[in-house]
Design an enzyme around this catalytic site. Structure first.
Site, PDB file in Angstrom:
ATOM      1  CE1 TYR A   1      21.091 -27.642 -18.616  1.00 22.60           C
ATOM      2  CE2 TYR A   1      19.624 -28.534 -16.944  1.00 22.60           C
ATOM      3  CZ  TYR A   1      20.320 -28.683 -18.125  1.00 22.60           C
ATOM      4  OH  TYR A   1      20.262 -29.865 -18.823  1.00 22.60           O
ATOM      5  CB  SER A   2      15.019 -23.369 -16.336  1.00 25.31           C
ATOM      6  OG  SER A   2      13.655 -23.655 -16.085  1.00 25.31           O
ATOM      7  CG  ASN A   3      15.141 -29.825 -16.199  1.00 25.48           C
ATOM      8  OD1 ASN A   3      15.858 -30.295 -17.066  1.00 25.48           O
ATOM      9  ND2 ASN A   3      15.419 -29.942 -14.902  1.00 25.48           N
TER      10      ASN A   3
ATOM     11  N   GLY B   1      24.150 -35.809 -19.505  1.00 26.17           N
ATOM     12  CA  GLY B   1      22.878 -35.885 -18.794  1.00 26.17           C
ATOM     13  C   GLY B   1      22.844 -37.059 -17.839  1.00 26.17           C
TER      14      GLY B   1
ATOM     15  CB  SER C   1      20.211 -32.883 -19.508  1.00 29.12           C
ATOM     16  OG  SER C   1      19.294 -32.582 -18.479  1.00 29.12           O
TER      17      SER C   1
ATOM     18  CG  PHE D   1      18.349 -19.373  -5.137  1.00 23.21           C
ATOM     19  CD1 PHE D   1      18.172 -18.525  -6.220  1.00 23.21           C
ATOM     20  CD2 PHE D   1      17.263 -20.095  -4.670  1.00 23.21           C
ATOM     21  CE1 PHE D   1      16.932 -18.374  -6.815  1.00 23.21           C
ATOM     22  CE2 PHE D   1      16.021 -19.968  -5.259  1.00 23.21           C
ATOM     23  CZ  PHE D   1      15.842 -19.106  -6.340  1.00 23.21           C
TER      24      PHE D   1
END
Length: 372
Positions: free
Chosen positions: A179-181, A318, A73, A131
């Protein structure tokens, strides 16, 4: 541009300076269960480079002192910098609705370019959502034997986005942080639409060539190799009571795309982050925007802004299936820490806690040294 093997003479651990505290820190890192580490520190005392552990299971050679590695990342910081270069050039606006540039995707018009870079869009993470109550909403396969067996498969960025958008959004755009790719795969599509070029071509033109980052690359479609020299990455899974460990250095990283597919070295990461925070890539106003964190997680635009207790560092780390990278800099670029780690990954992410603690010890050693 062709990226081939290169020969690097391996210097002794800690070559160039006597910094026993740093050598001990990398040895302690390996003692936590990691296969090997390359560390590069640039500060007021000059540059220190050291390694510990081994490059390959069963071998005795240390990791190459400036070996190439998959940076996971940390790719997001490169991608964000490229988007901001396009903003600086007038081709984009941070508050532009992404749907205006990518109408074919079908995005909520409230989602802006800024929200993609800051992870405030609410779009489902195609690698799965985790979640607070412990439940998981799965995405693509990226763990276990199924991933190992299919690790050479090609995933199109558009298909990753399509999967994400078929799932419920995590929250309304701009109302929270997660956080979302997917945000950074959309950033890839945005870059390609605005520039009319592939992401590898645009990255070379706007970031890699201006900084002479000759050992850094965005893998082309189907590119599986990490160019030599490099340490090896491993993945371990259990099936029918039997544990299997596989060398996964070769893989097709299109499954993560611009969420984490790039390859670099500790030297190139130092050059990149010092140039970035030093103002060589972005005008002052946009750099300030990049390094202004949102309140929940301290995430700016492609970077984390972290308080060490002795000051602030700009960072992004990352990891990707047995390879990991660290990248830290003081806001003036006067001190940087860049590292490459090779290890045995597994579905339980059993080294995740050790990674966090060992990394924090490195940061404290470099950025918070004892007084006197």
């Amino acid at each position: 541009m062709t990226y081939g093997a290169r020969e690097t003479a391996e210097p002794p651990a800690g070559a160039g300076q006597e910094r026993p505290e740093l050598q001990k820190a990398v040895e302690d890192f390996v003692a936590c269960g990691f296969t090997g580490i390359q560390l590069r520190v640039n500060d007021g005392r000059g540059e220190w480079v050291g390694t510990a552990g081994v490059a390959e299971l069963g071998g005795s050679a240390r990791p190459p002192a400036d070996g190439r590695t998959r940076i996971g990342s940390v790719t997001k910081t490169f991608t964000a910098a490229l988007v901001l270069r396009l903003v600086a050039g007038g081709g984009l606006g941070l508050e532009d609705p992404v749907a205006d540039h990518l109408p074919e995707v079908g995005l909520d018009r409230r989602i802006t370019v800024r929200m993609l870079l800051q992870h405030t869009s609410g779009i489902f993470n195609f690698t799965g959502e985790y979640f607070e109550d412990g439940t998981v909403a799965p995405g693509i396969v990226w763990q276990g034997r199924e991933w190992v067996d299919g690790r050479f498969r090609t995933h199109r960025p558009q298909d990753l986005v399509r999967l994400a958008l078929s799932k419920p959004a995590r929250f309304e755009p701009g109302t929270d942080w997660s956080y979302s790719n997917t945000n950074y795969v959309l950033a890839r599509l945005l870059i390609e639409k605005v520039t009319g070029r592939s992401l590898p071509e645009a990255m070379r033109e706007h970031i890699l060539q201006p900084l002479d980052l000759a050992d850094t690359l965005v893998p082309e479609t189907g590119q599986e190799e990490v160019p030599a020299p490099h340490a090896h990455a491993y993945y371990r899974y259990e099936e029918d009571g039997r544990t299997t460990t596989v060398d996964v250095t070769r893989q097709n990283p299109s499954w993560i795309s611009s969420g984490g597919d790039m390859i670099s070295t500790t030297a190139d990461l130092h050059t990149f982050v010092s140039a970035l925070v030093g103002g060589r890539l972005l005008p002052a106003g946009l750099l300030a925007e990049m390094c202004t964190p949102e309140a929940k997680a301290g995430y700016g635009l492609g970077v984390m802004v972290q308080d060490t207790g002795r000051g602030t560092v700009i960072t992004h780390n990352g990891g990707i299936a047995g390879h990991a990278a660290l990248m830290y800099a003081t806001p003036d670029g006067g001190t940087t820490l860049t590292a490459a780690v090779n290890y045995v990954d597994d579905p339980a992410m059993s080294l995740a806690e050790a990674f966090g603690k060992a990394t924090q010890r490195l940061v404290e050693e470099v950025f918070c040294p004892p007084a006197g």
